[in-house]
Scaffold this motif. Sequence first.
Motif, short mmCIF file in Angstrom:
data_model
loop_
_atom_site.label_atom_id
_atom_site.label_comp_id
_atom_site.label_asym_id
_atom_site.label_seq_id
_atom_site.Cartn_x
_atom_site.Cartn_y
_atom_site.Cartn_z
N THR A 1 76.45 6.27 23.30
CA THR A 1 77.90 6.09 23.23
C THR A 1 78.33 5.85 21.78
O THR A 1 79.28 6.47 21.29
N ASP A 2 77.63 4.95 21.11
CA ASP A 2 77.96 4.63 19.72
C ASP A 2 77.86 5.87 18.84
O ASP A 2 78.71 6.11 17.98
N ARG A 3 76.82 6.66 19.04
CA ARG A 3 76.65 7.86 18.21
C ARG A 3 77.73 8.89 18.54
O ARG A 3 78.28 9.51 17.63
N LEU A 4 78.06 9.06 19.82
CA LEU A 4 79.12 10.00 20.18
C LEU A 4 80.45 9.55 19.58
O LEU A 4 81.23 10.37 19.10
N GLU A 5 80.69 8.25 19.55
CA GLU A 5 81.93 7.76 18.94
C GLU A 5 81.96 8.09 17.45
O GLU A 5 83.01 8.48 16.92
N GLU A 6 80.84 7.96 16.77
CA GLU A 6 80.78 8.34 15.34
C GLU A 6 81.09 9.83 15.18
O GLU A 6 81.84 10.23 14.28
N ILE A 7 80.53 10.65 16.07
CA ILE A 7 80.77 12.10 16.01
C ILE A 7 82.25 12.40 16.23
O ILE A 7 82.86 13.18 15.51
N ILE A 8 82.84 11.73 17.22
CA ILE A 8 84.26 11.94 17.53
C ILE A 8 85.14 11.48 16.38
O ILE A 8 86.13 12.13 16.04
N ASP A 9 84.79 10.36 15.77
CA ASP A 9 85.57 9.88 14.63
C ASP A 9 85.54 10.87 13.48
O ASP A 9 86.52 11.02 12.75
N GLU A 10 84.43 11.57 13.33
CA GLU A 10 84.30 12.53 12.23
C GLU A 10 84.88 13.90 12.56
O GLU A 10 85.53 14.53 11.73
N HIS A 11 84.67 14.37 13.81
CA HIS A 11 85.01 15.75 14.16
C HIS A 11 86.11 15.90 15.20
O HIS A 11 86.55 17.01 15.45
N GLY A 12 86.51 14.82 15.86
CA GLY A 12 87.33 14.95 17.05
C GLY A 12 86.42 15.28 18.22
O GLY A 12 85.19 15.16 18.11
N TRP A 13 87.00 15.68 19.35
CA TRP A 13 86.16 16.02 20.50
C TRP A 13 85.27 17.20 20.13
O TRP A 13 85.74 18.17 19.53
N PRO A 14 83.98 17.16 20.46
CA PRO A 14 83.08 18.29 20.18
C PRO A 14 83.46 19.50 21.03
O PRO A 14 83.08 19.61 22.19
N THR A 15 84.24 20.37 20.46
CA THR A 15 84.80 21.51 21.18
C THR A 15 83.79 22.64 21.35
O THR A 15 82.74 22.67 20.69
N ILE A 16 84.14 23.58 22.21
CA ILE A 16 83.32 24.77 22.41
C ILE A 16 83.16 25.52 21.09
O ILE A 16 82.07 25.99 20.77
#
Length: 194
Positions: free
Chosen positions: A64-79
């Motif tokens: 969860t923590d890593r996905l939040e970091e990813i989202i903070d950097e990129h937004g939702w990981p889109t297709i």
Amino acid sequence: MHKLTILLAGLLLALTACGGSETRDKPVQKFDQALHDELIAMFERDQLDRLGGKPSNESDQDRTDRLEEIIDEHGWPTIALVGKDGEDAAWTIAQHSDLDKPFQAKALKLLRKAVADKQASPGNLAYLEDRVAVGSGKPQLYGTQMGCGPDGPEPATPIKDEDGVEERRKKAGLEPLADYVTEMTAVCAEDEAS
């Protein structure tokens, strides 16, 4: 007349430059292979932990923590950014982030936008909508959150507007509720047998 032509040409050039503002507001995402691979690896560890494989040293909260970091950097990981399977992996991790309800709500909001932009799965959105609702003790919209009761599968919380559930499921690309209940009946029977 010559000054007017120059002025109009300058104005036209300025308007043309401004006309691309939609693309500047929505930067085109290029496929990120490294991010895709990281999300797939996170998904695989998530599934191993759930299916009784060799457990990893990583918890749901770590993912969860890593996905939040990813989202903070990129937004939702889109297709477009991580491919369909990468987007599915991100959704799975968000789906299993039950211990961090504020993050799940944040992920849900971003996933709604990604679906509206046709950059994420409507079915994934339906499942996360229901997961967040159930986590808050609210009725679910799609009936995706089922548990095994003494008489077989039962919704974790009631389904809001049951008369409209089939239409909502269809729009999300989900199978009819009766088919899902049949699948869950087999799951519940397996659980009972083991």
